[in-house]
Design a protein around this motif. Structure first.
Motif, PDB file in Angstrom:
ATOM      1  N   ALA A   1      42.947  92.317  90.407  1.00  0.00           N
ATOM      2  CA  ALA A   1      42.084  91.275  89.853  1.00  0.00           C
ATOM      3  C   ALA A   1      40.642  91.481  90.320  1.00  0.00           C
ATOM      4  O   ALA A   1      39.712  91.489  89.522  1.00  0.00           O
ATOM      5  CB  ALA A   1      42.601  89.902  90.267  1.00  0.00           C
TER       6      ALA A   1
ATOM      7  N   THR B   1      50.321  86.975  85.557  1.00  0.00           N
ATOM      8  CA  THR B   1      48.888  87.251  85.598  1.00  0.00           C
ATOM      9  C   THR B   1      48.585  88.752  85.552  1.00  0.00           C
ATOM     10  O   THR B   1      47.562  89.142  85.021  1.00  0.00           O
ATOM     11  CB  THR B   1      48.237  86.642  86.847  1.00  0.00           C
TER      12      THR B   1
ATOM     13  N   ARG C   1      46.240  90.258  82.674  1.00  0.00           N
ATOM     14  CA  ARG C   1      44.989  90.923  83.039  1.00  0.00           C
ATOM     15  C   ARG C   1      44.965  92.395  82.635  1.00  0.00           C
ATOM     16  O   ARG C   1      44.006  92.864  82.014  1.00  0.00           O
ATOM     17  CB  ARG C   1      44.761  90.796  84.547  1.00  0.00           C
TER      18      ARG C   1
END
Length: 209
Positions: free
Chosen positions: A189, A139, A143
């Motif tokens: 994030a 991830t 991202r």
DNA sequence: AACTCGGGGCA
DNA sequence: TGCCCAGAGTT
């Protein structure tokens, strides 16, 4: 041109984060594979707490294939998702013994056929154990590379394809390390710390979320 | 495509 | 103390 931007970002990130550290220190291929499976949705720190006991009791695919699930479960409890992982570990070991003669397979397809091993973990094993060119897309990679405008793909497979076309293989390890480090510390994030980012306003996503 | 699985880290 | 985080498998 993604490649020109990539060169600039690569240089800035490298100046900021330096060289990759040593994360996964398992020289035994089977034990590295198991450590990678255990690492899903957790940190290396958590995994390193349980692997000494786990590998002392089940050092080989043959031993682990014969494990009683209640017993193995106790050794990895304390890590998250332990029931899934207990099942995965035993079934993975069985498959290695039965289908791969007790050896860790060296292709992406065969690795992904093992319980608990998905796209990302397979790529880690290919790179670390076999030294094969592969870029694990987790991830963070997904991202950060998207925010930097280096990739536009919506699936990890597409992102892997895009990102590996930007750099020569020799630089993948460093670049991978930079994306992970950046994703964990600054390009988070939620609430990314754009003012502290070494890429700064060259980033197309600067302060835009 | 959405949901589940468990615990650590941090607000 | 409750929310957010990190992959693989299943439905």
């Amino acid at each position: 041109m993604a490649r020109d931007k990539a060169e600039l970002f690569f240089r800035k990130l490298k100046d900021y984060y330096g060289k990759p550290g040593t994360a996964l220190n398992y020289s035994n291929p089977f034990q590295l594979l198991i450590a990678v499976i255990l690492s899903a949705q957790t940190t290396d720190k958590q995994v390193n707490k349980i692997t000494p006991n786990l590998f002392s009791r089940y050092p080989t695919p043959e031993k682990m294939a014969g494990a009683r699930s209640e017993e193995l479960e106790k050794l990895i409890k304390g890590i998250g998702l332990y029931r899934n992982k207990t099942r995965a570990l035993i079934n993975c070991a069985k498959k290695i013994v039965n289908d791969f003669s007790g050896e860790i397979p060296d292709t992406r397809e065969d690795l992904m056929s093992l319980p608990g091993v998905g796209r990302k973990s397979a790529n880690v094993v290919l790179a670390v154990v076999f030294g094969k060119a592969s870029f694990p897309v987790d991830t963070h990679v997904f991202r950060v590379s998207w925010r930097l405008g280096l990739t536009s793909g919506k699936t990890p497979d597409k992102v892997e394809e895009e990102i590996t076309s930007i750099y020569p293989e020799e630089e993948w390890i460093v670049f991978h390390h930079l994306l992970i480090s950046h994703g964990r510390t600054i390009c988070k994030a939620r609430k990314p710390l754009c003012p502290e980012c070494p890429v700064g306003k060259d980033c197309p996503s600067y302060q835009s979320f």
